[in-house]
Scaffold this active site. Structure first.
Site, PDB file in Angstrom:
ATOM      1  N   ASP A 370      -5.886   9.661   3.589  1.00  0.00           N
ATOM      2  CA  ASP A 370      -4.632   9.116   2.983  1.00  0.00           C
ATOM      3  C   ASP A 370      -3.988  10.166   2.068  1.00  0.00           C
ATOM      4  OD1 ASP A 370      -4.573   6.658   4.255  1.00  0.00           O
ATOM      5  OD2 ASP A 370      -5.616   5.659   2.651  1.00  0.00           O
ATOM      6  N   THR A 371      -2.674  10.169   2.165  1.00  0.00           N
ATOM      7  CA  THR A 371      -1.931  11.250   1.537  1.00  0.00           C
ATOM      8  C   THR A 371      -0.590  10.748   1.037  1.00  0.00           C
ATOM      9  OG1 THR A 371      -2.988  12.823   3.020  1.00  0.00           O
ATOM     10  CG2 THR A 371      -0.954  13.559   1.990  1.00  0.00           C
ATOM     11  N   THR A 372      -0.013  11.439   0.069  1.00  0.00           N
ATOM     12  CA  THR A 372       1.327  11.129  -0.414  1.00  0.00           C
ATOM     13  C   THR A 372       2.183  12.380  -0.340  1.00  0.00           C
ATOM     14  OG1 THR A 372       0.549   9.376  -1.895  1.00  0.00           O
ATOM     15  CG2 THR A 372       2.673  10.370  -2.396  1.00  0.00           C
ATOM     16  N   MET A 451       3.195  12.716   6.044  1.00  0.00           N
ATOM     17  CA  MET A 451       1.757  12.640   5.799  1.00  0.00           C
ATOM     18  C   MET A 451       1.038  11.948   6.953  1.00  0.00           C
ATOM     19  SD  MET A 451       2.378   9.965   2.707  1.00  0.00           S
ATOM     20  CE  MET A 451       4.144  10.121   2.499  1.00  0.00           C
TER      21      MET A 451
END
Length: 564
Positions: A370-372, A451
């Site tokens: 998970d990424t922003t 992302m």
């Protein structure tokens, strides 16, 4: 009856609505346009916080730090002080591009021998032995030291406020990320206490508070990055690690420093496209574009069977190369120049069968979650393309005692194969999937990113092709139906259901094994983009509907009242 003061506005809206009837479009949101700054993030509260910083005279960097800090509070599974950061900054006045690699290294004692002595046969994907030194806070500090305008301590006020008073949990974050992370959060007592209030995942719209992370932000606001790498937060990280049998030491934290790097680039049909060099996989996006350039865009459009097939096959080839050759350039020689050469792309493109899917792809032979992601543009046109991540949802699953943030599990991307350029070693940075990007042509400059783990280079190349080959605006380019390839590079393809059934049928006949996802699948990543049209002096921004976010412009300063 409509009040007279609203009549003109009402008539305009009615006429505008009728004008649109004959101009139906295939995407939902409009591009945001203004002469002033814009902040585009995956969470409205973060975009608003950044826009407010711009209104106070802050730079793109100031706005980004404030927005990122709020994202740490509102999307704690995707990003936070326990993660890493990469950034590309375009200075509008000088036209120069800068890159920052704020990814952390493995603790010195976290080695292949250490893990094998514990019985490991592969890199741990969670727990303390998956943790590398977080780089985000030092990344913020280095960016602010160069281009910040407002005082450092003021940038964290919005995040502190949301952490203490609480915020309503957004729907995408709840439905797709928090809810799926309940089991790993329950495995760590501190994670359970902080992120499962009352023993459960907070519901959509429920107020969530995190006073511990507010405390951590106050320390950073007052003492700078030293609080994180040498002070009270560092002590809490080390205690957390020691209690769980980890290898991190005070030196691993105190001696860490983010690195300024030169972006790598290629040209694509007249546009210059930039990514960051290894240890990230941005070069996969550039190689894919070089391969796509060997073919003419399909006249039927960006999600026609012919275009999707070519993109799929090009990405398989680029991924195979990155998986084989990428790593930390301080430990291994990474053949970036060869991988990005046009001659190499032509050889790789020759392997593509335009009528049939390839289910087995090997790397090319070389000579010798998970990424922003979010992007910011200020009123002067300076652009920051920036990405921040814990890797998997809630990272390692370990929350730092008393500080309210999780530690990343980026170490899970190392290899235990000593022959790999990505082999685990102390003080080495792992292969990274998070990549910011930038592209320009004449007076048009775009900071963008999407992302989503290994999907990112593919999504980047899709975005570039949508803009360059099909002349879509940045919002339409983000909203176009996406697909992604399997990490094993076989024929298994995830694809959004907005792709037409005839296209899906044709792809299936070509040998692609399709898993059709919802119209706007979070599996395909969540993107943002900003654009500067220097000739017009106008800024534009777009935000992906696959997230909870928005592109929010600053409110311009009021003009002085004319003297009567």
């Amino acid at each position: 009856m409509i009040p007279l003061r609203h009549t003109a506005a009402f008539l305009f809206l009615v006429s505008f609505a009728f004008a649109l009837c004959g101009q139906d479009r295939s995407y939902g949101r409009s591009v945001v346009a203004t002469k002033y700054g814009i902040v585009a993030t995956s969470q409205v509260l973060a975009s608003q916080a950044g826009a407010h910083i711009l209104e106070r005279g802050g730079s793109a960097i100031d706005a980004a730090i404030a927005a990122n800090a709020v994202l740490n509070v509102t999307e704690p599974m995707a990003n936070g002080m326990g993660g890493d950061l990469f950034a590309i900054y375009w200075d509008a006045k000088t036209g120069k591009l800068y890159g920052l690699n704020a990814s952390g290294w493995a603790p010195r004692a976290l080695t292949i021998d250490h893990l094998k002595a514990k019985g490991a046969t592969g890199m741990p994907q969670e727990g303390i032995d998956s943790v590398t030194v977080p780089g985000v806070v030092d990344g913020w500090a280095k960016l602010h030291a160069r281009w910040g305008r407002l005082p450092w301590r003021e940038l964290f006020n919005p995040a502190i406020s949301y952490a203490e008073s609480g915020f309503p949990v957004a729907e995408v974050i709840h439905d797709y990320y928090w809810r799926s992370s309940e089991a790993p959060l329950n495995s760590n007592p501190e994670s359970r206490r902080v992120f499962l209030p009352g023993g459960k995942v907070p519901e959509t719209g429920e107020i969530f508070r995190n006073p511990d992370v507010a405390h951590a932000y106050r320390l950073i606001a007052r003492e700078g990055e030293a609080a994180y790498y040498k002070g009270e937060i560092a002590k809490a990280i080390l205690k957390t690690s020691n209690d769980l049998g980890g290898t991190m030491t005070a030196g691993d934290l105190a001696e860490y420093s983010a690195e300024w790097v030169e972006p790598i680039s290629t040209t694509y049909r007249g546009w210059s496209v930039y990514e960051l060099p290894p240890n990230g996989d941005g070069m996969a996006a550039l190689e894919m574009l070089n391969i796509l350039e060997q073919f003419k865009p399909a006249p039927e459009g960006p999600h026609s069977a012919a275009e999707v097939h070519t993109r799929i096959e090009a990405m398989k080839l680029a991924y195979a190369d990155v998986k084989a050759y990428d790593g930390d350039p301080r430990f291994s020689k990474i053949p970036v120049e060869q991988l990005l050469s046009k001659d190499f792309a032509a050889k790789r493109a020759a392997l593509i069968d335009l009528a049939k899917a390839s289910c087995t792809v090997a790397p090319g032979a070389l000579g010798g979650g998970d990424t922003t992601y979010f992007s910011v543009i200020d009123r002067e046109g300076n652009i920051l393309s920036i990405i921040q991540s814990n890797y998997e949802s809630f990272g390692s699953g370990i929350t730092v005692q008393g500080m309210g943030f999780v530690l990343q599990d980026r170490g899970g991307l190392f290899s235990l194969d000593v022959k790999s350029p990505n082999a685990l070693a102390g003080r080495k940075r792992p292969f990274h999937t998070i990549i910011p990007a930038f592209m320009q042509n004449g007076d048009r400059h775009i900071g963008f990113g999407i992302m989503g783990g290994m999907n990112q280079p593919l999504a980047h190349a899709q975005f570039v092709s949508n803009v360059v080959d099909y002349h879509l605006n940045i919002q339409a380019a983000l909203e176009e139906p996406r697909f992604t390839v399997s990490p094993k590079l076989g024929c298994n393809i995830l694809i959004e259901s907005r792709v037409t059934q005839p296209t899906l049928d044709t792809l299936a006949r070509m040998g692609h094994e399709l898993q059709v996802r919802k119209e706007y699948s979070t599996t395909m990543g969540r993107g943002q983009a900003v654009l500067r049209d220097a000739s017009a002096g106008v800024n534009f921004a777009a935000s992906d509907p696959r997230a909870d976010g928005a592109a929010i412009p600053e409110v311009p300063p009021a003009e002085p009242a004319a003297k009567q």
